[in-house]
Design a protein around this motif. Structure first.
Motif, PDB file in Angstrom:
ATOM      1  N   TYR A  25       0.819  -1.208   0.000  1.00  0.00           N
ATOM      2  CA  TYR A  25       0.000   0.000   0.000  1.00  0.00           C
ATOM      3  C   TYR A  25       0.856   1.262   0.000  1.00  0.00           C
ATOM      4  O   TYR A  25       0.409   2.311  -0.412  1.00  0.00           O
ATOM      5  N   GLN A  26       2.096   1.149   0.486  1.00  0.00           N
ATOM      6  CA  GLN A  26       2.982   2.301   0.568  1.00  0.00           C
ATOM      7  C   GLN A  26       4.424   1.810   0.490  1.00  0.00           C
ATOM      8  O   GLN A  26       4.767   0.795   1.083  1.00  0.00           O
ATOM      9  N   ALA A  27       5.248   2.543  -0.249  1.00  0.00           N
ATOM     10  CA  ALA A  27       6.672   2.217  -0.343  1.00  0.00           C
ATOM     11  C   ALA A  27       7.464   3.498  -0.135  1.00  0.00           C
ATOM     12  O   ALA A  27       7.203   4.507  -0.767  1.00  0.00           O
ATOM     13  N   THR A  28       8.412   3.445   0.788  1.00  0.00           N
ATOM     14  CA  THR A  28       9.219   4.612   1.118  1.00  0.00           C
ATOM     15  C   THR A  28      10.677   4.198   1.152  1.00  0.00           C
ATOM     16  O   THR A  28      11.017   3.136   1.667  1.00  0.00           O
ATOM     17  N   THR A  54      11.285   5.048  -4.916  1.00  0.00           N
ATOM     18  CA  THR A  54      10.450   3.850  -4.942  1.00  0.00           C
ATOM     19  C   THR A  54       9.183   4.137  -5.737  1.00  0.00           C
ATOM     20  O   THR A  54       8.693   5.265  -5.757  1.00  0.00           O
ATOM     21  N   GLN A  55       8.685   3.110  -6.390  1.00  0.00           N
ATOM     22  CA  GLN A  55       7.460   3.235  -7.171  1.00  0.00           C
ATOM     23  C   GLN A  55       6.689   1.931  -7.060  1.00  0.00           C
ATOM     24  O   GLN A  55       7.257   0.854  -7.258  1.00  0.00           O
ATOM     25  N   ILE A  56       5.416   2.027  -6.745  1.00  0.00           N
ATOM     26  CA  ILE A  56       4.560   0.849  -6.700  1.00  0.00           C
ATOM     27  C   ILE A  56       4.066   0.600  -8.124  1.00  0.00           C
ATOM     28  O   ILE A  56       3.340   1.414  -8.690  1.00  0.00           O
ATOM     29  N   VAL A  62       7.074  -3.723  -6.416  1.00  0.00           N
ATOM     30  CA  VAL A  62       7.664  -2.430  -6.078  1.00  0.00           C
ATOM     31  C   VAL A  62       8.959  -2.279  -6.865  1.00  0.00           C
ATOM     32  O   VAL A  62       9.773  -3.205  -6.919  1.00  0.00           O
TER      33      VAL A  62
END
Length: 71
Positions: A25-28, A54-56, A62
């Protein structure tokens, strides 16, 4: 992520990680814009720059890009 070798010019390494069966749901990225070494006043013989993004791609994938350079 391992850096393959020391380089004289900047380089970007991109890896795609699959997380199935876990949804993303989130990538950092932890490292976000590091620039260290001697200042221009001290001499420009050592400088290192590292930046990550980062990019989903989809809920189970990812993409991580690491850009680094040495001079």
């Amino acid at each position: 992520m391992r850096f393959p070798e020391a380089l004289e010019k900047g380089r970007t390494i991109t890896r795609t990680y699959k997380t199935y069966p876990y949804r993303v749901y989130q990538a950092t990225s932890v490292i976000s814009g590091i620039d260290y070494g001697f200042s221009d006043e001290e001499g420009m013989f050592f400088r290192s720059t590292i930046d990550t993004k980062t990019q989903i791609v989809n809920p189970y994938e990812v993409k991580v890009s690491v850009t680094f350079g040495f001079r």
